[in-house]
Write a protein that holds these residues in place. Sequence first.
Motif, PDB file in Angstrom:
ATOM      1  N   ARG A   1      73.416  34.469  53.000  1.00  0.00           N
ATOM      2  CA  ARG A   1      72.675  33.537  53.863  1.00  0.00           C
ATOM      3  C   ARG A   1      71.185  33.581  53.586  1.00  0.00           C
ATOM      4  O   ARG A   1      70.631  34.573  53.105  1.00  0.00           O
ATOM      5  CB  ARG A   1      72.986  33.804  55.335  1.00  0.00           C
ATOM      6  CG  ARG A   1      73.021  35.259  55.779  1.00  0.00           C
ATOM      7  CD  ARG A   1      71.701  35.828  55.969  1.00  0.00           C
ATOM      8  NE  ARG A   1      71.599  36.738  57.098  1.00  0.00           N
ATOM      9  CZ  ARG A   1      70.471  37.328  57.443  1.00  0.00           C
ATOM     10  NH1 ARG A   1      69.390  37.175  56.718  1.00  0.00           N
ATOM     11  NH2 ARG A   1      70.420  38.127  58.483  1.00  0.00           N
TER      12      ARG A   1
ATOM     13  N   SER B   1      62.394  31.885  59.080  1.00  0.00           N
ATOM     14  CA  SER B   1      61.755  31.494  60.341  1.00  0.00           C
ATOM     15  C   SER B   1      60.742  30.397  60.029  1.00  0.00           C
ATOM     16  O   SER B   1      59.865  30.605  59.193  1.00  0.00           O
ATOM     17  CB  SER B   1      61.017  32.693  60.956  1.00  0.00           C
ATOM     18  OG  SER B   1      61.915  33.751  61.150  1.00  0.00           O
TER      19      SER B   1
ATOM     20  N   TYR C   1      65.829  38.625  68.732  1.00  0.00           N
ATOM     21  CA  TYR C   1      66.276  38.604  67.336  1.00  0.00           C
ATOM     22  C   TYR C   1      67.515  39.471  67.086  1.00  0.00           C
ATOM     23  O   TYR C   1      68.483  39.024  66.470  1.00  0.00           O
ATOM     24  CB  TYR C   1      65.111  39.042  66.427  1.00  0.00           C
ATOM     25  CG  TYR C   1      65.569  39.517  65.066  1.00  0.00           C
ATOM     26  CD1 TYR C   1      66.071  38.601  64.136  1.00  0.00           C
ATOM     27  CD2 TYR C   1      65.554  40.866  64.728  1.00  0.00           C
ATOM     28  CE1 TYR C   1      66.530  39.023  62.900  1.00  0.00           C
ATOM     29  CE2 TYR C   1      66.006  41.291  63.499  1.00  0.00           C
ATOM     30  CZ  TYR C   1      66.501  40.381  62.583  1.00  0.00           C
ATOM     31  OH  TYR C   1      66.968  40.808  61.373  1.00  0.00           O
TER      32      TYR C   1
END
Length: 303
Positions: free
Chosen positions: A5, A9, A181
């Motif tokens: 992946r 951000s 997070y």
Amino acid sequence: MTRGRFAPSPSGRMHLGNAFTAMLAWLSAKSAGGEVVLRIEDLDPNRSRPEYTEALMDDLRWLGLTWDSRAEDQSQRGAAYARAMDRLDAMGLLYPCYCTRDQLHAASAPHASDGRVLYAGTCRSLTPGQRLAMGTTRCLRARVPDADVAFTDGLQGPQEMNLAREWGDFIVRRSDGVAAYQLAVVVDDAAAGVSEVVRGRDLLTSTPVQLWLYRTLGLEAPAFCHVPMLLSPGGRRLSKREHALELGEVRRRWPPEKVTGYLAWRCGLIDRWEDVPPAELARHFDWRRVRREDIVIDEREFM
Ligand code: GLU
């Protein structure tokens, strides 16, 4: 099948360090015949901007780092995070914390070996009556056990951490109500079926707590590879201060295969600096060739 992946951000334009991490994530997945999922980590409403999302997707494409699917942006995943919090709560693992920033950073606060402030556990054992008297909840914390978590990082080797002593009870829901997070990344990587997480070495110490979350929530954990950080000659992490290393600037000077070739050369994947696109690097990719240590980049090389 290997599924890697990209988890950028959108809080600024991508810089060379982000490109480096994305390139290794892509190479690792693609060289194994796998896929890459793109997930925009826009949890922080104050710092995330849609135009940065557009720019970073454009930069990834320009570099030749394509993704096979795009997961929902984190800002859209509140319900999934709330379900995970409910499960932790049902296990008695969550508690409200009322501490202010000043209280958390008080001189007596315990510190981890890397200088991080550990939570002192002030609100851990309040009675329901005491909680009522505390007023507004600031955040929700997860109660970590006094347990060692060990794992082997694909690049950095064996790691071990005691959760209570070295990490402490951590925030799962921030004072603005947004999932933190640590929780979001676990819920999302598991939901997307991510089998390997390739990311910067700055997140190596977060991994034990994330592994604990995987286990506690009954989710299958991915493998982890923590890649070197790109540093300025002064030893700082690259940031927006190195303006020349922002992709917008880099793209004005260099073609994409020169950038990927440069990064591959600096991390040990190729012996000389040549122009090499990612698809060609993938054919010979081998984690054993990638250096573990951080890489100093002088932005003047790019000017
Ligand atoms: N969104 C984080 C970043 O851009 C990466 C988090 C992760 O890879 O787990 O630094």
